[in-house]
Structures are given as C-alpha cells and as structure tokens.
Design a protein around this motif. Structure first.
Motif, PDB file in Angstrom:
ATOM      1  N   TRP A 149      22.608   1.112  51.893  1.00  0.00           N
ATOM      2  CA  TRP A 149      21.509   2.299  51.873  1.00  0.00           C
ATOM      3  C   TRP A 149      21.112   2.276  53.268  1.00  0.00           C
ATOM      4  CZ3 TRP A 149      17.047   4.261  51.678  1.00  0.00           C
ATOM      5  CH2 TRP A 149      17.130   6.043  51.146  1.00  0.00           C
ATOM      6  N   PHE A 150      20.172   1.371  52.869  1.00  0.00           N
ATOM      7  CA  PHE A 150      19.322   1.979  54.368  1.00  0.00           C
ATOM      8  C   PHE A 150      20.229   1.649  55.735  1.00  0.00           C
ATOM      9  CE2 PHE A 150      15.398   0.388  51.583  1.00  0.00           C
ATOM     10  CZ  PHE A 150      15.186   1.194  51.767  1.00  0.00           C
ATOM     11  N   ASP A 151      21.461   0.675  55.369  1.00  0.00           N
ATOM     12  CA  ASP A 151      22.071   1.642  56.602  1.00  0.00           C
ATOM     13  C   ASP A 151      22.796   2.724  56.920  1.00  0.00           C
ATOM     14  OD1 ASP A 151      21.490  -1.276  57.768  1.00  0.00           O
ATOM     15  OD2 ASP A 151      23.432  -1.990  57.280  1.00  0.00           O
ATOM     16  N   GLY A 152      22.879   3.546  55.741  1.00  0.00           N
ATOM     17  CA  GLY A 152      23.082   4.760  56.303  1.00  0.00           C
ATOM     18  C   GLY A 152      24.668   5.286  55.988  1.00  0.00           C
ATOM     19  N   TYR A 153      25.138   3.904  55.235  1.00  0.00           N
ATOM     20  CA  TYR A 153      26.710   3.546  54.482  1.00  0.00           C
ATOM     21  C   TYR A 153      26.935   4.378  53.608  1.00  0.00           C
ATOM     22  CZ  TYR A 153      31.520   2.398  53.778  1.00  0.00           C
ATOM     23  OH  TYR A 153      32.358   1.726  53.757  1.00  0.00           O
ATOM     24  N   PRO A 154      27.931   5.717  53.880  1.00  0.00           N
ATOM     25  CA  PRO A 154      28.377   6.171  52.697  1.00  0.00           C
ATOM     26  C   PRO A 154      28.970   5.604  51.109  1.00  0.00           C
ATOM     27  CG  PRO A 154      29.276   6.623  54.974  1.00  0.00           C
ATOM     28  CD  PRO A 154      28.674   5.372  54.565  1.00  0.00           C
ATOM     29  N   PHE A 155      28.309   5.138  50.650  1.00  0.00           N
ATOM     30  CA  PHE A 155      29.076   4.395  49.346  1.00  0.00           C
ATOM     31  C   PHE A 155      28.921   5.349  47.991  1.00  0.00           C
ATOM     32  CE2 PHE A 155      24.880   2.221  49.247  1.00  0.00           C
ATOM     33  CZ  PHE A 155      24.480   2.447  48.168  1.00  0.00           C
ATOM     34  N   ILE A 156      29.435   5.333  46.940  1.00  0.00           N
ATOM     35  CA  ILE A 156      28.511   5.537  45.325  1.00  0.00           C
ATOM     36  C   ILE A 156      29.514   4.030  44.577  1.00  0.00           C
ATOM     37  CG2 ILE A 156      31.075   6.576  45.250  1.00  0.00           C
ATOM     38  CD1 ILE A 156      29.156   8.358  43.750  1.00  0.00           C
ATOM     39  N   HIS A 157      27.995   3.818  43.665  1.00  0.00           N
ATOM     40  CA  HIS A 157      28.355   2.550  42.245  1.00  0.00           C
ATOM     41  C   HIS A 157      28.787   3.057  41.520  1.00  0.00           C
ATOM     42  CE1 HIS A 157      27.541  -0.911  40.345  1.00  0.00           C
ATOM     43  NE2 HIS A 157      27.736  -1.654  41.350  1.00  0.00           N
ATOM     44  N   ILE A 158      29.926   2.637  40.580  1.00  0.00           N
ATOM     45  CA  ILE A 158      30.347   3.018  39.911  1.00  0.00           C
ATOM     46  C   ILE A 158      29.417   1.809  38.723  1.00  0.00           C
ATOM     47  CG2 ILE A 158      32.185   2.497  37.758  1.00  0.00           C
ATOM     48  CD1 ILE A 158      34.063   3.543  40.103  1.00  0.00           C
ATOM     49  N   VAL A 160      20.067  -9.250  65.920  1.00  0.00           N
ATOM     50  CA  VAL A 160      20.644  -8.393  65.138  1.00  0.00           C
ATOM     51  C   VAL A 160      20.162  -8.341  64.230  1.00  0.00           C
ATOM     52  CG1 VAL A 160      22.052  -9.224  63.536  1.00  0.00           C
ATOM     53  CG2 VAL A 160      22.623  -9.704  66.835  1.00  0.00           C
ATOM     54  N   ARG A 161      19.524  -9.053  63.260  1.00  0.00           N
ATOM     55  CA  ARG A 161      18.526  -8.979  61.700  1.00  0.00           C
ATOM     56  C   ARG A 161      17.899  -7.730  62.050  1.00  0.00           C
ATOM     57  NH1 ARG A 161      19.529 -14.075  61.492  1.00  0.00           N
ATOM     58  NH2 ARG A 161      17.652 -14.443  63.028  1.00  0.00           N
ATOM     59  N   GLU A 162      16.827  -8.012  63.381  1.00  0.00           N
ATOM     60  CA  GLU A 162      15.667  -6.958  62.925  1.00  0.00           C
ATOM     61  C   GLU A 162      16.623  -5.599  62.991  1.00  0.00           C
ATOM     62  OE1 GLU A 162      12.902  -7.044  65.953  1.00  0.00           O
ATOM     63  OE2 GLU A 162      12.321  -4.909  65.232  1.00  0.00           O
ATOM     64  N   VAL A 191      21.075  -4.174  70.355  1.00  0.00           N
ATOM     65  CA  VAL A 191      20.917  -5.360  70.108  1.00  0.00           C
ATOM     66  C   VAL A 191      20.143  -5.578  71.627  1.00  0.00           C
ATOM     67  CG1 VAL A 191      21.825  -7.597  69.397  1.00  0.00           C
ATOM     68  CG2 VAL A 191      22.396  -5.205  68.348  1.00  0.00           C
ATOM     69  N   ALA A 192      21.043  -5.912  72.884  1.00  0.00           N
ATOM     70  CA  ALA A 192      20.820  -6.426  73.808  1.00  0.00           C
ATOM     71  C   ALA A 192      19.868  -5.999  74.687  1.00  0.00           C
ATOM     72  CB  ALA A 192      22.408  -5.472  75.146  1.00  0.00           C
ATOM     73  N   ARG A 193      19.493  -4.594  74.295  1.00  0.00           N
ATOM     74  CA  ARG A 193      18.327  -4.110  74.764  1.00  0.00           C
ATOM     75  C   ARG A 193      17.081  -4.705  74.395  1.00  0.00           C
ATOM     76  NH1 ARG A 193      21.020   0.863  76.069  1.00  0.00           N
ATOM     77  NH2 ARG A 193      20.415   0.785  73.126  1.00  0.00           N
ATOM     78  N   LEU A 194      17.054  -5.031  73.290  1.00  0.00           N
ATOM     79  CA  LEU A 194      15.696  -6.277  72.420  1.00  0.00           C
ATOM     80  C   LEU A 194      15.910  -6.862  72.625  1.00  0.00           C
ATOM     81  CD1 LEU A 194      13.506  -4.991  70.185  1.00  0.00           C
ATOM     82  CD2 LEU A 194      15.503  -5.845  67.884  1.00  0.00           C
ATOM     83  N   ALA A 195      16.574  -7.882  72.561  1.00  0.00           N
ATOM     84  CA  ALA A 195      17.140  -8.738  72.950  1.00  0.00           C
ATOM     85  C   ALA A 195      16.647  -9.168  74.654  1.00  0.00           C
ATOM     86  CB  ALA A 195      17.994  -9.429  72.817  1.00  0.00           C
ATOM     87  N   GLY A 196      16.402  -8.563  75.390  1.00  0.00           N
ATOM     88  CA  GLY A 196      16.439  -8.752  76.762  1.00  0.00           C
ATOM     89  C   GLY A 196      17.401  -9.508  77.469  1.00  0.00           C
ATOM     90  N   VAL A 197      19.083  -8.540  76.825  1.00  0.00           N
ATOM     91  CA  VAL A 197      19.956  -9.427  77.924  1.00  0.00           C
ATOM     92  C   VAL A 197      21.295  -8.617  78.029  1.00  0.00           C
ATOM     93  CG1 VAL A 197      19.499 -11.779  76.355  1.00  0.00           C
ATOM     94  CG2 VAL A 197      21.139  -9.791  75.165  1.00  0.00           C
ATOM     95  N   ARG A 207      19.005 -17.207  70.029  1.00  0.00           N
ATOM     96  CA  ARG A 207      18.284 -17.171  68.995  1.00  0.00           C
ATOM     97  C   ARG A 207      17.456 -15.928  69.031  1.00  0.00           C
ATOM     98  NH1 ARG A 207      13.869 -17.141  68.239  1.00  0.00           N
ATOM     99  NH2 ARG A 207      12.833 -17.436  70.619  1.00  0.00           N
ATOM    100  N   ARG A 208      17.280 -15.790  70.240  1.00  0.00           N
ATOM    101  CA  ARG A 208      17.168 -13.824  70.210  1.00  0.00           C
ATOM    102  C   ARG A 208      17.749 -12.975  69.765  1.00  0.00           C
ATOM    103  NH1 ARG A 208      15.724 -15.031  75.489  1.00  0.00           N
ATOM    104  NH2 ARG A 208      16.068 -13.365  76.154  1.00  0.00           N
TER     105      ARG A 208
END
Lengths: 347, 347
Positions: free
Chosen positions: B154-163, A51-53, A15-21, A45-46
DNA sequence: GCCTCTTGCTCATACGTATGAGCACCCCTG
DNA sequence: CAGGGGTGCTCATACGTATGAGCAAGAGGC
C-alpha cells in the motif's frame, strides 16, 4: 516521522544517489551478477540500506527488456472461452501446468485477453502484437487450434509447446501427445482377448490428428488381432446410419469402438430403441476420457492430463534453456479405464 | 523462396528501414497514437507492408516499460499452494476474476513463483523484487494474509484489492468484503422468527476480521431480537467444552450458531454421543459457505464468490484508470443457504 | 622507483518503444 | 509575394536495467 504513500517507484538511480554510488553498482549488487563479487562489503551494505530505506524493487518490465526473460510462462487456448470449469476437458491440463510452474519458479499468464475481440475467436496475433510474446514461452492447447497461427509462431521462433499432436507443413511443432494410437490398440486387444472378433468402428466427422491417431491404432490392431471390421466408420464414413444399426441388431458384430462419449451415448440410445443392451448384446468402448455416466462407466481411456501438463512445462523450460536446439514431440502413454460396457460376446 | 525460421524478432527500426521511413513513424502507425492521423495513406501502407513482410510484432516488455501498462492483472494468494482445486475455498473467486478479466481484455498472471522459495511461505517481496510489479494491479486473497506485505504494497502505491476485509494500521487497504455481519444477523433473525430465544455461539480460535465481522453481526442480532446467550463463545472463549455440552444437553439453549463447518460437525458428533440430534433437539446454523455433507445440508451462508471475484476486478481496473483516487472497500451481501439443520424449537 | 596485478568501482551504451518538439514543404489568403 | 496555417514526417530523448570496457588506487614483486 510520517510515512507518505509514494506515487513513483524508486529506481536504481535513486538508490545510487542515496548510497553515494553509481547506478551500475546498485544494479550489480541487487541483481547479484558475476561482477558483484567485486563490490566491497561496506558498499554492499550501504546499498542494501538505501534499498531498504527507499523500498526499492526492480522494475520487472525494464528487467525483462534488458534480460529478454520475464520468468513468465503463457497458457493460450484457441477455444472461445478460457477453460476454467472443473468439468472442462482442459482443466486437468491446467492443473498440471500450474503445479509445475509453481515448482519451477515461473509465473503463469493466462492469455484470456486474446479472446476479447468479440468475434468469438481467440487469436495470438492481434493489433500487430503477439500477446504471447510477453511470456518467455507458452503452452498451447485446444481442439480448434489455428494452424496458420501455429505456423507463424513457429517461424517467428517463439518457444511454445502444444498439448496434443498438431502438424503444420514446413514447421516442426513440438507437442506433448497422449498416445491414442497405442491405447486404442490396447483397448481393441482387450476386447479381442475377451473373444470378440467382429468389430464396428464409429467415428467423429473430424479429420484432426488426435482422431487419425486413434484410427491408425485401430487399423493396426485390426491387422494384428485378425479382426473383421466392415463398418462404415472403419471405411471412413462418419454416419451412425439406420442400416448399420439394423445390421448391428443382427448380432453380426459383437463389439463397437467409438471415438467419443457423445457417439457412444447416441449408439446406446438407438440400440435401446431396438431392444438391444450394452454390454449384454454389444460391447462398447470409447476412445476418449469419459466422466461417469448416470448408467455406468464407459470402457474408455484414461489420459494422464495432469502429468501431461507438467511434462509440457518441463519441455518448454528445456526449450528456453537451450534456444535453437530443437525439441522433439513426446508421446505419453494412456491407460484403459475399465468400465461396465464391455463383456465377453454373448452369442 | 524458402522461409527461414528466424532467431531475432524484428523491431520497429527494421520495419522503418524496409519501409524507408523513421522508427517513430512506424511506432506512430502501429501503435495507432493520436499523431498517427497525420501519416499519409501511402506511407501507412508501406509501413504495414513492411510489418507483414517481416512479421513484426511489438515487444511487450518494451511497450510496457514505455507506457507503464502491461495489460496484466495479477492474482496472488498468501497460501502455500495455489488454489486450483475445485473444492478449494478460493476456486470460485478465481473463476469470477478470470471471467471478468477476459471480458475487460486483461490477461491474468497467476503469481505462482512467489511460493517457490521452498519455505512454504508465499511472499510478494523476495530477492529485491516485488513480483506483482509486473502486473498493472493485483487481486490478493487468502486467509493467511501477511499484514506487513499488505502494508508495504500500500505504501508503495501499488494498485491492489484484497478479497475479504483486512485492516492494517495507517494504511487504507481496499477490499471487497462478503458482508458477514449482515448475513449473520439475518440468520439469527431467521432462527428467532422460528421461535428460538436462547442461543449458543461457537467460535473459531482466530481473531481475524472475517470472524470479528460475524461476531459483531451476532452481537447486534442478540440485542435486536432480545436473545439470551450465555455461551462461552459469546463471551469470547473458543472452547467446545464438556461442561457446555452438558449444559446444551439440558435443553436450555435451543439454537447454536457456529463459525465454521468444522465446528458444526464436531458439535453434531459430540451431541450424537449424548443422544441428541440436529435439528430435533438443537438447531445449528453455520456462518460460512458449506458444501453438502453426507448427512444433510447445514443451514449456512451463501457467499457470492464468483460475483465477488468479478467485482474485485472491476474495482481494480477503476483504480488503474484513476490513479491516486482512493477506492473504498465494498460490502457484498451474502444470502442464507437453507439447510436441514434448523427447525422450530421442539420443547 | 617502476611495472604488473588485483580490487573496487564508474562510464557509457544497448534494449525497443513512445512521444513532445521541431522542421520542411505546400496550400491558401490577402 | 509575404505571411499564416496545416500536413507529414524526423529528431531526440526518456523509460530502468544490465553489462562490457575502462579507470584509479593500492598491493606486491624485483
């Protein structure tokens, strides 16, 4: 753009790398610490954008290691099987614990693995690890409490609370305790008020605190209400003997207090074999929580289990908030659950 | 000597100092890694002595951070309240999950804190933390599944399963799915075998997968068994209208299949108001698990909830053991729970 | 123009464990 | 006695976060 599923979770450095901090700036912002007030709106904000990205989320293990708090409360039972059946004695305790954990924002760890050794025993300490250590503190329960482990936990300074009174020499185990002593005296008082004067006492063959509490309450009530009790149970013998049943059949005693539903059922069956009925010939009260029986409700105790579970969580959290401060045990009043097995003495 | 309660837990460095070895030697011995074979019996003994003397236990947070395994399985529900009541739809799933977790040596985290936001919603992602991250993997359940969170997990690659089946575009959510489609066809088949030919279908006003599965099974059965269904529900309208009830009163349809007990009860009540009785005038089957009703058991489904919970845990563990490997969803067969609400068509 | 104070960050390190690389020593072989 | 190979350890570092200390730059006062 195609979103790829990632394999490694991003960390604050990413995150720090991306935000430049710097990484610490990220930590300050996302963890919202005191210093974070001194990070400019723009930088903040940055960082949040980054974080979001990246979809950053804090690593709980690392956070736990650093802060020495996991926001987890443990639940451990010494029984071989985790009590999850509704019928189970412990289920309502768990309910209360869960409710209160949810309300206070803690997660709950059910320490089920501690029983996976295959030897039928549940151990806290195993493989050089105190599994409970993962949780900030734990609620312990179970009849077959292991005193040695309890003692070790205490000396290790691990924050825990036990449901039900347990004593260990030299340690000062904090408990939430159903007040068996008081309610036992109450129930004897109720029978005395009905006119009973000669009692019998039927005890389990166990010497644990919950039983000694009941016996103390009973003995106190015997003194207080001027009751006569010459039964073997009152003198300390756990037998439900033929001789004593013969004696009951003479109508000498008009009320019997038993320590368990099991004993009460056995008593009723053996009385029936002699043609005696409850409560017509003998009043019987039970000193534990009793489910409904096919043939009526036992006069018995009502243990506020859910409430006790909730209280245990609160006291545990109090221990966490004020480490080092000793937390006293707490007595929780129980009430009498009126049943169909007591009546005024008939003859 | 008097044992003092300690405030700080000893670590491997403390043990190492006492045993006169390096911290890494301690780690190798206590964690039993492959290299530990190359530590002499003598040194090993000294280390264990020191471990005992200090009462050392490994710090789970640090261990988790290093090994990236916590030996914890999470359970998260999207419902506002953690399902711990016996009556609850989800209780039996939890039972199965708990059982299997215990057998496989995992501890279980109930993510109750995720609901503590106070807004009645349960969130996985909150305050910049994925609370589930603490567990190696999680079982998710709940009717009000949040698709966005599912997708993000899922995109975070967290292992989970849904019932229960849940679909999210672009993601490939692994589920353990009660086979509503097949059992719905079975139940229609059973009614067809009794002689029913004209059916009605009563649907919930929901478009989730579990319902579309039932509808698909029903539509298939209608084709397969040559059944006639002109009911609004079959055409996609969720109303239990007066007109349709009037039509049912004509005896045109002899069997109705409903998606829920709620609907079935409503139907029965409205039919009774018209002087029609179940199953005498109309057979009714319910496409969900039905508790016993005061007036008889619904012909309904039996969802093997405990089994599904157990399977979910097994598949989750499989994901942990083979990271990266995709895990397919699994259909679990359901059976018909025979009730008192179907009979051969009377007229 | 110098000093102080504040703002807004960065640096460096600690937390406790696990682990690849490496080092010293001894034993064995030729 | 040189060389090779095992044995039994230690060294150093990584993991990801939190935080006290510190530093640069600008504002404000005299």
């Amino acid at each position: 753009m195609t979103v790829r599923r990632r394999d490694r979770a991003p960390n604050q450095a990413d995150v720090a790398r991306l935000a430049g901090v710097s990484q610490s700036a990220v930590s300050r912002v996302v963890s919202g610490d005191a210093e974070s007030a001194r990070i400019s709106e723009e930088t903040r904000r940055r960082i949040f954008d980054a974080v979001r990205e990246l979809g950053y989320v804090a690593n709980p293990a690392a956070r736990a290691m650093r802060k020495k708090r996991t926001n987890l409360l443990g639940v451990h039972t010494f029984e071989a099987v985790f009590p999850h059946a509704r019928e189970d004695f412990y289920f309502d305790f768990l309910l209360g614990i869960e409710e209160r954990a949810e309300e206070t924002g803690f997660d709950l760890v059910l320490f089920t693995s501690t029983g996976a050794g295959g030897d039928g025993r549940r151990m806290v300490y195993r493989d050089g690890t105190n599994r409970l250590g993962l949780a900030d503190g734990s609620v312990l329960l179970g009849v077959s409490t292991d005193r040695a482990e309890l003692s070790r936990l205490w000396f290790d300074g691990y924050p825990f609370i036990h449901i039900g009174r347990r004593e260990v020499p030299g340690a000062d185990i904090p408990c939430v305790i159903p007040d068996y002593e008081a309610v036992t005296a109450d129930i004897v008082g109720k029978l005395a008020a009905l006119g009973h004067r000669r009692f019998g006492y039927l005890r389990e063959d166990k010497e644990m605190e919950p039983y000694t509490d009941r016996r103390r309450g009973y003995a106190r009530a015997v003194r207080e209400f001027g009751i006569t009790d010459d039964s073997p149970g009152f003198r300390g013998e756990p037998e439900l003997s033929e001789e004593w049943l013969d004696r009951l059949a003479t109508g000498c005693e008009t009320a019997v207090v038993t320590e368990s539903v099991r004993l009460a059922n056995a008593l009723r069956a053996r009385l029936a074999a002699r043609g005696l009925r409850v409560p017509d010939d003998l009043s019987v009260a039970v000193l534990e929580g009793a489910w409904d029986q096919p043939d009526g409700r036992w006069e018995s105790l009502e243990i506020p289990r859910i409430e006790i579970g909730r209280i245990a969580v609160d006291r545990l959290i109090a221990m966490l908030d004020a480490p080092g401060r000793r937390v006293d045990s707490l007595l929780v009043p129980c009430s009498i659950s009126a049943g169909t097995t007591v009546a005024a003495p008939g003859r």
